[in-house]
Design a protein around this motif. Structure first.
Motif, PDB file in Angstrom:
ATOM      1  N   ALA A 189     -28.970  14.102  31.226  1.00  0.00           N
ATOM      2  CA  ALA A 189     -29.882  12.785  30.708  1.00  0.00           C
ATOM      3  C   ALA A 189     -30.802  13.346  30.804  1.00  0.00           C
ATOM      4  N   ARG A 190     -31.029  13.306  32.094  1.00  0.00           N
ATOM      5  CA  ARG A 190     -32.803  13.170  32.755  1.00  0.00           C
ATOM      6  C   ARG A 190     -32.952  14.905  31.850  1.00  0.00           C
ATOM      7  N   LYS A 191     -32.135  15.296  31.348  1.00  0.00           N
ATOM      8  CA  LYS A 191     -32.842  16.764  31.139  1.00  0.00           C
ATOM      9  C   LYS A 191     -33.211  16.628  29.166  1.00  0.00           C
ATOM     10  N   TYR A 192     -32.879  15.878  28.602  1.00  0.00           N
ATOM     11  CA  TYR A 192     -32.915  15.112  27.330  1.00  0.00           C
ATOM     12  C   TYR A 192     -31.587  16.188  26.789  1.00  0.00           C
ATOM     13  N   ILE A 193     -30.119  16.375  27.321  1.00  0.00           N
ATOM     14  CA  ILE A 193     -29.184  16.712  26.959  1.00  0.00           C
ATOM     15  C   ILE A 193     -27.880  15.694  26.745  1.00  0.00           C
ATOM     16  N   ARG A 194     -27.948  14.730  25.930  1.00  0.00           N
ATOM     17  CA  ARG A 194     -26.914  13.256  25.260  1.00  0.00           C
ATOM     18  C   ARG A 194     -25.282  13.874  25.403  1.00  0.00           C
ATOM     19  N   VAL A 195     -24.483  13.907  26.726  1.00  0.00           N
ATOM     20  CA  VAL A 195     -23.490  14.809  25.628  1.00  0.00           C
ATOM     21  C   VAL A 195     -22.335  13.460  25.282  1.00  0.00           C
ATOM     22  N   GLY A 196     -22.034  13.089  24.418  1.00  0.00           N
ATOM     23  CA  GLY A 196     -21.559  12.019  23.894  1.00  0.00           C
ATOM     24  C   GLY A 196     -19.699  11.741  25.369  1.00  0.00           C
ATOM     25  N   SER A 197     -19.331  10.690  24.938  1.00  0.00           N
ATOM     26  CA  SER A 197     -17.707  10.615  25.272  1.00  0.00           C
ATOM     27  C   SER A 197     -16.985  11.061  23.999  1.00  0.00           C
ATOM     28  N   ILE A 198     -16.824  11.111  23.290  1.00  0.00           N
ATOM     29  CA  ILE A 198     -16.358  12.281  22.245  1.00  0.00           C
ATOM     30  C   ILE A 198     -16.131  13.684  22.624  1.00  0.00           C
ATOM     31  N   GLU A 199     -17.617  13.704  22.263  1.00  0.00           N
ATOM     32  CA  GLU A 199     -17.617  15.069  22.927  1.00  0.00           C
ATOM     33  C   GLU A 199     -17.202  15.861  23.810  1.00  0.00           C
ATOM     34  N   PHE A 200     -17.425  15.235  25.228  1.00  0.00           N
ATOM     35  CA  PHE A 200     -16.871  15.434  26.209  1.00  0.00           C
ATOM     36  C   PHE A 200     -15.470  15.217  26.610  1.00  0.00           C
ATOM     37  N   ALA A 201     -14.311  14.554  25.602  1.00  0.00           N
ATOM     38  CA  ALA A 201     -13.492  14.939  25.446  1.00  0.00           C
ATOM     39  C   ALA A 201     -12.933  16.086  24.519  1.00  0.00           C
ATOM     40  N   ARG A 202     -13.379  15.980  24.093  1.00  0.00           N
ATOM     41  CA  ARG A 202     -13.020  16.682  22.607  1.00  0.00           C
ATOM     42  C   ARG A 202     -13.356  18.966  22.618  1.00  0.00           C
ATOM     43  N   VAL A 203     -14.422  18.961  24.003  1.00  0.00           N
ATOM     44  CA  VAL A 203     -14.608  20.586  24.696  1.00  0.00           C
ATOM     45  C   VAL A 203     -13.402  20.777  24.477  1.00  0.00           C
ATOM     46  N   ASN A 204     -13.785  19.948  25.858  1.00  0.00           N
ATOM     47  CA  ASN A 204     -12.621  19.917  27.345  1.00  0.00           C
ATOM     48  C   ASN A 204     -11.015  19.957  26.724  1.00  0.00           C
ATOM     49  N   LEU A 205     -10.985  19.296  26.018  1.00  0.00           N
ATOM     50  CA  LEU A 205      -9.168  18.865  25.817  1.00  0.00           C
ATOM     51  C   LEU A 205      -8.309  20.701  26.095  1.00  0.00           C
ATOM     52  N   PRO A 206      -9.467  21.440  24.620  1.00  0.00           N
ATOM     53  CA  PRO A 206      -8.730  23.280  24.872  1.00  0.00           C
ATOM     54  C   PRO A 206      -8.328  23.692  26.334  1.00  0.00           C
ATOM     55  N   ILE A 207      -9.717  22.662  26.978  1.00  0.00           N
ATOM     56  CA  ILE A 207     -10.108  23.909  28.350  1.00  0.00           C
ATOM     57  C   ILE A 207      -9.235  23.614  29.519  1.00  0.00           C
ATOM     58  N   ILE A 208      -9.393  22.323  29.391  1.00  0.00           N
ATOM     59  CA  ILE A 208      -7.938  21.603  30.650  1.00  0.00           C
ATOM     60  C   ILE A 208      -6.422  22.641  30.260  1.00  0.00           C
ATOM     61  N   ALA A 209      -6.007  22.061  29.091  1.00  0.00           N
ATOM     62  CA  ALA A 209      -4.855  22.883  28.595  1.00  0.00           C
ATOM     63  C   ALA A 209      -4.427  24.298  28.957  1.00  0.00           C
ATOM     64  N   ILE A 210      -5.673  25.323  28.401  1.00  0.00           N
ATOM     65  CA  ILE A 210      -5.453  26.839  28.582  1.00  0.00           C
ATOM     66  C   ILE A 210      -5.240  26.083  30.450  1.00  0.00           C
ATOM     67  N   ALA A 211      -6.565  26.251  31.120  1.00  0.00           N
ATOM     68  CA  ALA A 211      -6.206  26.033  32.798  1.00  0.00           C
ATOM     69  C   ALA A 211      -4.856  25.676  32.863  1.00  0.00           C
ATOM     70  N   MET A 212      -4.676  24.205  32.941  1.00  0.00           N
ATOM     71  CA  MET A 212      -3.670  23.320  34.177  1.00  0.00           C
ATOM     72  C   MET A 212      -2.077  24.808  33.226  1.00  0.00           C
ATOM     73  N   ALA A 213      -2.166  25.185  31.997  1.00  0.00           N
ATOM     74  CA  ALA A 213      -0.645  25.978  31.984  1.00  0.00           C
ATOM     75  C   ALA A 213      -0.921  26.951  32.484  1.00  0.00           C
ATOM     76  N   VAL A 214      -2.057  27.772  32.756  1.00  0.00           N
ATOM     77  CA  VAL A 214      -1.606  28.866  33.347  1.00  0.00           C
ATOM     78  C   VAL A 214      -1.898  28.912  34.399  1.00  0.00           C
ATOM     79  N   GLY A 215      -2.498  27.715  35.142  1.00  0.00           N
ATOM     80  CA  GLY A 215      -2.187  27.268  37.050  1.00  0.00           C
ATOM     81  C   GLY A 215      -0.643  27.211  37.211  1.00  0.00           C
ATOM     82  N   CYS A 216       0.003  25.934  36.392  1.00  0.00           N
ATOM     83  CA  CYS A 216       0.923  25.975  36.399  1.00  0.00           C
ATOM     84  C   CYS A 216       2.325  26.682  36.651  1.00  0.00           C
ATOM     85  N   THR A 217       1.771  28.015  35.416  1.00  0.00           N
ATOM     86  CA  THR A 217       2.534  29.252  35.329  1.00  0.00           C
ATOM     87  C   THR A 217       3.103  29.908  36.636  1.00  0.00           C
ATOM     88  N   VAL A 218       1.401  30.023  36.800  1.00  0.00           N
ATOM     89  CA  VAL A 218       0.972  31.454  37.795  1.00  0.00           C
ATOM     90  C   VAL A 218       1.821  30.401  39.241  1.00  0.00           C
TER      91      VAL A 218
END
Length: 709
Positions: free
Chosen positions: A664-693
């Protein structure tokens, strides 16, 4: 602990209230707000006048009578956030006698292997060393070297930065990476014309920093809670976590590059130079800093950002000394911890506290030795800072005059080539310098046919980045000689006469107060010990009241029978699903609860107590938990609470709140919905891979023999 397994007490009204308060507290942490309350104006004014009479604060300003009669009430706001909400919840439970001395003691001093005060002292002292290394400019400098290695290829640069943040985050934790890396990426993406949105870079950096923090116990306070709760030696923890984490990082990268952020407009090129300046010194960038902060001159702000990327400040002595201290500290901790019988014979802060003190002495010593230089830079910068402010106010005052409007209309009719072109920078390594070229092409918002023919496709050398002094001289402000003379007067006399003169007649008549003395003392500390003041300002001190209050809240759930209820539920789940279900269930629970149970720290505290109660259930029943299932549960929790930081809510971790504020101090606004939308596939892949290993690892390394604590 057998008496705590009685679940009948959850029917008591105090137990019900305790659970409700716990849930409400976590909702407030997730969605902070302010509660307005009103007090009589006469009382408000009486308190302010009393404090002013005692020379604590300045005299209040009395509004002129022609402004109308002021209201009879004054509105004040009580913040409810991750610091205040748990404290208020604990006080409320104390007031209704739902908790008492025992819960407060066990939640602060410690119980069942978890020592909150030891954990917090260890984390803060180690964080001081890590953030001091960051303040030396080492991370920015190394990121710049990685930027050079990218050599104009977007995918290669993305890979290098991903690997760099992962490797560095593995050793010093996620907070320093977020402090410097986020600002670096914000600048880099802003000055690169072919990056439409910085989404790919900033989200990947945040994810990989939190993935890397799962390797070492010292990298995240959640790991410290886990290691203490289950008597895990630090080296044993790393041995069990390193394979799932590294494999996760390797597999996630191509998903990020080729699936989640496959758009070419998100993976581009980069930026370029001026003499480096220590950003820890206040006003070190002078008048240009003021223009960047106010957004007055977008082009100048871009060049300023570009300068910080292409020629970052590096305190070589501080960086080298800090790296040596950090390496020696981590090696000593691992050696002592590995040599002990249980892994926790002595508090680990016995190592980190002396190391942080040595680092503090170094920062104080170097600050004092270079005090004349830093004060001079700060004084010159302040002069330019104030000159730009004065010039801007002067321009505003003239803006409404007919002559000025006519002149602006004439200027607006003239073509401005800087408005027609977007800049793409190319960096190539040379033995002693960086070669920078700039391609100028019509921007997406410009019609090429409207441009003069000689301009189209034209290439010109990268324009020289103006120093703050040259900016001021170009604006008709004080010349450098005058500024240096005034700076020297400030350094020798210890008085910033220009700042004092700029306060105005009303402020100059104000008497010296405790607040003004503190303000002046803070400015003096900033200019004399810039590194120390910056590091102390970045230390996660709010973590202390938050973590201690959350420990007490969870301890209240233990004594009121709720944690045993959760433990029985977990026991039924594991009985039906086995080791695979234990990994999947705990991984899912820990990642999800990070968003709803007081950040990943609160989640770790709660789930650690649940697993401890689960242990006690089997101790009482005489039916042991298998070694494979128990450690699968513990290490899947470690994956979840680290990876859960990049899930659906900023408040899933304190690092997420810090990341959002820096952007925000660098004039980049990340909304709560965008944060969740972008991160959901990342956390899904990361947890699936980590738990499988992890499942494969525990089936190879662990057996079905009874777990022996």
């Amino acid at each position: 602990m057998a008496e705590n397994l009685d679940t009948e007490q959850i029917k008591d009204w105090r137990s019900i209230i305790t659970l409700i308060i716990f849930v409400l507290t976590n909702i407030v942490v997730l969605f902070p707000f302010h509660i307005p309350f009103y007090i009589p104006r006469w009382l408000h004014n009486a308190v302010l006048d009393g404090l002013a009479a005692l020379r604590i604060i300045r005299r209040r300003e009395i509004p002129p009578k022609n402004n109308g009669k002021p209201s009879l009430l004054v509105r004040l706001n009580l913040p409810l956030n991750f610091v205040t909400a748990p404290l208020i919840a604990d006080l409320f439970l104390l007031a209704i006698l739902a908790i008492g001395r025992q819960e407060v003691h066990d939640g602060t001093v410690g119980a069942d292997g978890i020592s909150p005060i030891d954990i917090l002292v260890f984390f803060l002292t180690l964080a001081y060393i890590a953030i001091s290394i960051d303040a030396s400019g080492l991370i920015r400098y190394l990121a710049f070297k990685v930027l050079q290695k990218g050599d104009g290829v977007g995918h290669r640069l993305f890979f290098y930065l991903y690997t760099f943040f992962f490797a560095l985050g593995s050793f010093i934790g996620n907070d320093p990476i977020i402090l410097s890396g986020t600002a670096f990426l914000a600048y880099m993406t802003r000055v690169s014309s072919n990056i439409v949105h910085p989404r790919a870079w900033i989200h990947s950096q945040f994810a990989v920093a939190n993935i890397a923090s799962a390797i070492l116990v010292s990298s995240n306070p959640t790991n410290l809670v886990l290691a203490g709760a289950f008597n895990i030696k630090f080296l044993v923890y790393t041995v069990n976590m390193i394979v799932p984490v590294v494999v996760t990082a390797i597999v996630v990268f191509p998903f990020l590059l080729y699936i989640i952020f496959a758009d070419e407009s998100l993976i581009p090129r980069k930026p370029g130079a001026n003499p480096p300046v220590n950003p820890n010194i206040p006003h070190a960038r002078g008048g240009a800093e003021e223009e960047e902060e106010e957004g007055v001159n977008e082009e100048n702000g871009t060049l300023l950002s570009l300068e910080e990327i292409m020629n970052p400040f590096l305190d070589k002595g501080g960086a080298a000394f800090g790296a040596i201290i950090m390496a020696a500290t981590l090696i000593t901790i691992l050696a002592i911890n590995a040599a002990s019988n249980s892994g926790h014979d002595r508090p680990v802060f016995w190592v980190t506290l002396p190391a942080a003190f040595v680092m503090l002495c170094w920062d104080l010593g170097t600050g004092w030795i270079h005090r004349h230089e830093t004060r001079r830079i700060a004084a010159v910068g302040r002069q330019q800072h104030e000159a730009v402010k004065a010039e801007r106010e002067h321009r505003k005052s003239l803006r409404n005059s007919p002559e000025q409007n006519a002149q602006e209309n004439i200027e607006n009719r003239q073509p401005r080539t800087t408005d027609f072109f977007s800049k793409s920078l190319k960096i190539t390594s040379q033995p002693d310098a960086i070669k920078i070229t700039m391609d100028t092409r019509p921007s997406r918002d410009c019609d090429e046919t409207s441009l003069p023919a000689p301009i189209l496709g034209e290439k010109e050398p990268f324009p020289e980045v103006q120093s703050p002094s040259s900016v001021s001289k170009a604006s008709g402000e004080l010349d450098v000689t005058t500024q240096l003379e005034k700076a020297q007067s400030y350094v020798t006399n210890g008085i910033d006469s220009e700042r004092r003169a700029g306060r105005g007649q009303e402020d100059s008549n104000q008497p010296t107060t405790l607040v003004s003395l503190c303000e002046n003392a803070y400015v003096w500390l900033q200019e004399t010990f810039p590194t120390v003041t910056v590091v102390l300002s970045h230390l996660p001190f709010p973590l202390v009241p938050f973590a201690l209050a959350m420990f007490v809240l969870v301890q209240a759930l233990v004594t009121k029978g709720w944690v045993p209820v959760f433990a029985y539920g977990w026991d039924h789940w594991v009985e039906k699903t086995g080791t695979v279900g234990a990994v999947g269930g705990m991984g899912f629970l820990s990642a999800i609860l990070c968003n709803f149970a007081g950040t990943n720290i609160g989640t770790t505290i709660l789930l650690s107590r649940v697993v401890q109660a689960w242990q006690e259930i089997h101790n009482v029943s005489g039916i042991p938990i298998s070694d494979r299932t128990f450690w699968a549960t513990v290490y899947s929790m470690a994956l979840g609470v680290n990876f859960g930081a990049f899930s659906t809510a900023f408040s899933a971790s304190l690092a997420g709140l810090l990341w959002r504020d820096i952007l925000a101090r660098k004039y980049i606004r990340v909304g709560s919905i965008e944060f969740a939308r972008v991160n959901l596939p990342i956390i899904a892949i990361a947890m699936a891979v980590g738990c499988t290993v992890l499942i494969g690892e525990v089936y190879i390394m662990r057996k079905e023999t009874p777990y022996d604590a």
